[in-house]
Write a protein that holds these residues in place. Sequence first.
Motif, PDB file in Angstrom:
ATOM      1  N   PRO A 156       5.715   3.943 -12.865  1.00 35.67           N
ATOM      2  CA  PRO A 156       5.502   3.924 -14.055  1.00 35.67           C
ATOM      3  C   PRO A 156       5.291   5.610 -14.714  1.00 35.67           C
ATOM      4  CG  PRO A 156       3.392   3.810 -12.852  1.00 35.67           C
ATOM      5  CD  PRO A 156       4.648   3.618 -11.852  1.00 35.67           C
ATOM      6  N   GLN A 157       5.234   5.725 -16.003  1.00 37.24           N
ATOM      7  CA  GLN A 157       5.316   7.181 -16.413  1.00 37.24           C
ATOM      8  C   GLN A 157       3.883   7.835 -16.162  1.00 37.24           C
ATOM      9  OE1 GLN A 157       6.611   7.930 -20.910  1.00 37.24           O
ATOM     10  NE2 GLN A 157       4.571   8.104 -21.102  1.00 37.24           N
ATOM     11  N   GLY A 202      11.280   9.595 -11.754  1.00 37.13           N
ATOM     12  CA  GLY A 202      12.243   9.667 -13.335  1.00 37.13           C
ATOM     13  C   GLY A 202      12.384  11.139 -13.812  1.00 37.13           C
ATOM     14  N   THR A 203      12.445  11.457 -15.145  1.00 39.85           N
ATOM     15  CA  THR A 203      12.738  12.950 -15.695  1.00 39.85           C
ATOM     16  C   THR A 203      11.399  13.620 -16.022  1.00 39.85           C
ATOM     17  OG1 THR A 203      15.042  11.801 -16.462  1.00 39.85           O
ATOM     18  CG2 THR A 203      14.105  14.043 -17.520  1.00 39.85           C
ATOM     19  N   ALA A 204      11.714  14.580 -15.511  1.00 43.97           N
ATOM     20  CA  ALA A 204      10.502  15.661 -15.944  1.00 43.97           C
ATOM     21  C   ALA A 204      10.655  16.337 -17.186  1.00 43.97           C
ATOM     22  CB  ALA A 204      10.072  16.696 -14.942  1.00 43.97           C
ATOM     23  N   ILE A 205       9.706  16.123 -18.236  1.00 43.72           N
ATOM     24  CA  ILE A 205      10.035  16.731 -19.360  1.00 43.72           C
ATOM     25  C   ILE A 205       8.578  17.600 -19.886  1.00 43.72           C
ATOM     26  CG2 ILE A 205      11.706  15.018 -20.176  1.00 43.72           C
ATOM     27  CD1 ILE A 205       9.430  13.764 -21.838  1.00 43.72           C
ATOM     28  N   THR A 221       8.935  10.542 -16.537  1.00 39.85           N
ATOM     29  CA  THR A 221       9.261   9.289 -17.348  1.00 39.85           C
ATOM     30  C   THR A 221       9.404   8.134 -16.156  1.00 39.85           C
ATOM     31  OG1 THR A 221      11.749   9.577 -17.209  1.00 39.85           O
ATOM     32  CG2 THR A 221      10.509  10.238 -19.062  1.00 39.85           C
ATOM     33  N   SER A 222       9.230   6.997 -16.529  1.00 43.73           N
ATOM     34  CA  SER A 222       8.997   5.861 -15.689  1.00 43.73           C
ATOM     35  C   SER A 222      10.904   5.350 -15.263  1.00 43.73           C
ATOM     36  CB  SER A 222       8.637   4.483 -16.447  1.00 43.73           C
ATOM     37  OG  SER A 222       9.516   4.354 -17.637  1.00 43.73           O
ATOM     38  N   ARG A 223      10.806   4.949 -13.950  1.00 43.62           N
ATOM     39  CA  ARG A 223      11.921   4.466 -13.431  1.00 43.62           C
ATOM     40  C   ARG A 223      11.541   3.457 -12.304  1.00 43.62           C
ATOM     41  NH1 ARG A 223      16.647   8.349 -10.696  1.00 43.62           N
ATOM     42  NH2 ARG A 223      18.154   6.772 -10.588  1.00 43.62           N
ATOM     43  N   GLY A 224      12.403   2.360 -12.765  1.00 42.66           N
ATOM     44  CA  GLY A 224      12.199   1.292 -11.784  1.00 42.66           C
ATOM     45  C   GLY A 224      10.751   0.844 -11.892  1.00 42.66           C
ATOM     46  N   THR A 272       0.957  -1.336  -0.143  1.00 42.75           N
ATOM     47  CA  THR A 272       0.060  -0.089   0.212  1.00 42.75           C
ATOM     48  C   THR A 272       0.799   1.215  -0.020  1.00 42.75           C
ATOM     49  OG1 THR A 272      -1.858  -1.188   1.125  1.00 42.75           O
ATOM     50  CG2 THR A 272      -1.756   1.365   1.278  1.00 42.75           C
ATOM     51  N   HIS A 273       1.827   1.203   0.931  1.00 40.19           N
ATOM     52  CA  HIS A 273       2.790   2.316   0.914  1.00 40.19           C
ATOM     53  C   HIS A 273       3.503   2.706  -0.541  1.00 40.19           C
ATOM     54  CE1 HIS A 273       5.659   5.370   2.466  1.00 40.19           C
ATOM     55  NE2 HIS A 273       6.657   4.620   2.053  1.00 40.19           N
ATOM     56  N   ARG A 274       3.892   1.474  -1.162  1.00 39.16           N
ATOM     57  CA  ARG A 274       4.639   1.754  -2.382  1.00 39.16           C
ATOM     58  C   ARG A 274       3.695   2.132  -3.181  1.00 39.16           C
ATOM     59  NH1 ARG A 274       9.352   2.849  -4.351  1.00 39.16           N
ATOM     60  NH2 ARG A 274       9.623   1.876  -6.333  1.00 39.16           N
ATOM     61  N   ALA A 275       2.559   1.647  -3.335  1.00 39.67           N
ATOM     62  CA  ALA A 275       1.566   2.130  -4.415  1.00 39.67           C
ATOM     63  C   ALA A 275       1.339   3.655  -4.073  1.00 39.67           C
ATOM     64  CB  ALA A 275      -0.038   1.316  -4.222  1.00 39.67           C
ATOM     65  N   LEU A 276       0.927   3.949  -2.923  1.00 38.86           N
ATOM     66  CA  LEU A 276       0.933   5.622  -2.807  1.00 38.86           C
ATOM     67  C   LEU A 276       1.908   6.334  -3.078  1.00 38.86           C
ATOM     68  CD1 LEU A 276      -1.375   5.178   0.547  1.00 38.86           C
ATOM     69  CD2 LEU A 276      -2.084   5.633  -1.802  1.00 38.86           C
ATOM     70  N   ALA A 277       3.009   5.888  -2.830  1.00 41.84           N
ATOM     71  CA  ALA A 277       4.461   6.526  -3.082  1.00 41.84           C
ATOM     72  C   ALA A 277       5.058   6.568  -4.471  1.00 41.84           C
ATOM     73  CB  ALA A 277       5.791   5.922  -2.224  1.00 41.84           C
ATOM     74  N   ASN A 278       3.975   6.075  -5.539  1.00 39.55           N
ATOM     75  CA  ASN A 278       4.575   6.179  -6.795  1.00 39.55           C
ATOM     76  C   ASN A 278       4.486   7.664  -7.333  1.00 39.55           C
ATOM     77  OD1 ASN A 278       4.909   3.315  -7.198  1.00 39.55           O
ATOM     78  ND2 ASN A 278       2.991   3.091  -8.122  1.00 39.55           N
ATOM     79  N   GLN A 279       5.376   8.043  -8.319  1.00 39.88           N
ATOM     80  CA  GLN A 279       5.360   9.197  -8.743  1.00 39.88           C
ATOM     81  C   GLN A 279       4.286   9.887  -9.576  1.00 39.88           C
ATOM     82  OE1 GLN A 279       8.709   9.532 -11.306  1.00 39.88           O
ATOM     83  NE2 GLN A 279       7.879   8.049 -12.768  1.00 39.88           N
ATOM     84  N   HIS A 280       3.546  10.940  -9.210  1.00 38.37           N
ATOM     85  CA  HIS A 280       2.358  11.275 -10.181  1.00 38.37           C
ATOM     86  C   HIS A 280       2.376  12.981  -9.694  1.00 38.37           C
ATOM     87  CE1 HIS A 280       1.462  11.382  -5.524  1.00 38.37           C
ATOM     88  NE2 HIS A 280       0.724  11.946  -5.932  1.00 38.37           N
ATOM     89  N   ILE A 281       1.459  13.258 -10.802  1.00 36.89           N
ATOM     90  CA  ILE A 281       1.355  14.902 -11.218  1.00 36.89           C
ATOM     91  C   ILE A 281       0.552  15.214 -10.261  1.00 36.89           C
ATOM     92  CG2 ILE A 281       1.002  16.554 -12.814  1.00 36.89           C
ATOM     93  CD1 ILE A 281       2.188  14.622 -14.839  1.00 36.89           C
ATOM     94  N   THR A 282       0.648  16.404  -9.485  1.00 35.92           N
ATOM     95  CA  THR A 282      -0.257  16.806  -8.432  1.00 35.92           C
ATOM     96  C   THR A 282      -0.584  18.201  -8.988  1.00 35.92           C
ATOM     97  OG1 THR A 282       1.677  18.110  -7.473  1.00 35.92           O
ATOM     98  CG2 THR A 282       1.132  15.815  -6.458  1.00 35.92           C
TER      99      THR A 282
END
Length: 219
Positions: free
Chosen positions: A111-112, A50-53, A105-108, A15-25
């Motif tokens: 996901p993107q 990842g990388t912000a583009i 971008t995705s990393r590990g 659950t923590h891992r799912a909530l900690a995924n990178q996302h746009i706020t």
Amino acid sequence: MGLLAIIAVFLVGVTHRALANQHITEHPQDVTSFIGKTVLLRCSIADKQGTAIWLKDEQRLSSNYDVTVEEERYDIVGATPSSDYDLEISNTTLRDSGEYFCRVTSRGDDPQANSRKAKLTIIDQTPSPPTIKILTTRATTQPVESTTKDETTTVTAGEENIKQKMTTVQTKLASEGNPRGVPYWAWIILAICLAIIIAAVIVGFLYLRTKMTGTPASV
């Protein structure tokens, strides 16, 4: 109990891992501006890995805080480093119009993630030149009224009136040396007749004088 504890720890970790995924706020919004202005398209990323583009019409513009296209008017700014990646466009032109969105971008296992697409519209605010309308009318038509501000001028198209005035002027010029309008040849004949009459009167006068005095008269 031991098995339940292991399952609970596993679920908490997932659950923590799912909530900690990178996302746009914070997503960019549609913007309408004018030529020569500065616009700002916002993009905030949480738990960035990842990388912000930034992309315009699917063309890549930046990598994190570096602009990757030859465009000095573009800049990546952010109030919070490693979180805010706002695209700033200065001195906008018509070619800046298009659809923009940011991506991490995705990393590990992360996901993107893409933001919503924002439409940028640049408007040319240069005033267009005034349109001048020319009104043309045929002769003997009704008067045409042209209004400028508070003054109204009535223009009458009268070719017949102009022709009459020209005829009057020509007649006056032609008759300045001949007030009565008599042809010149008539004046010549009249002058000859007057000369003959005067000569006859003189000859008659001299003849009578000769008779009365008895001496020949000399002319």
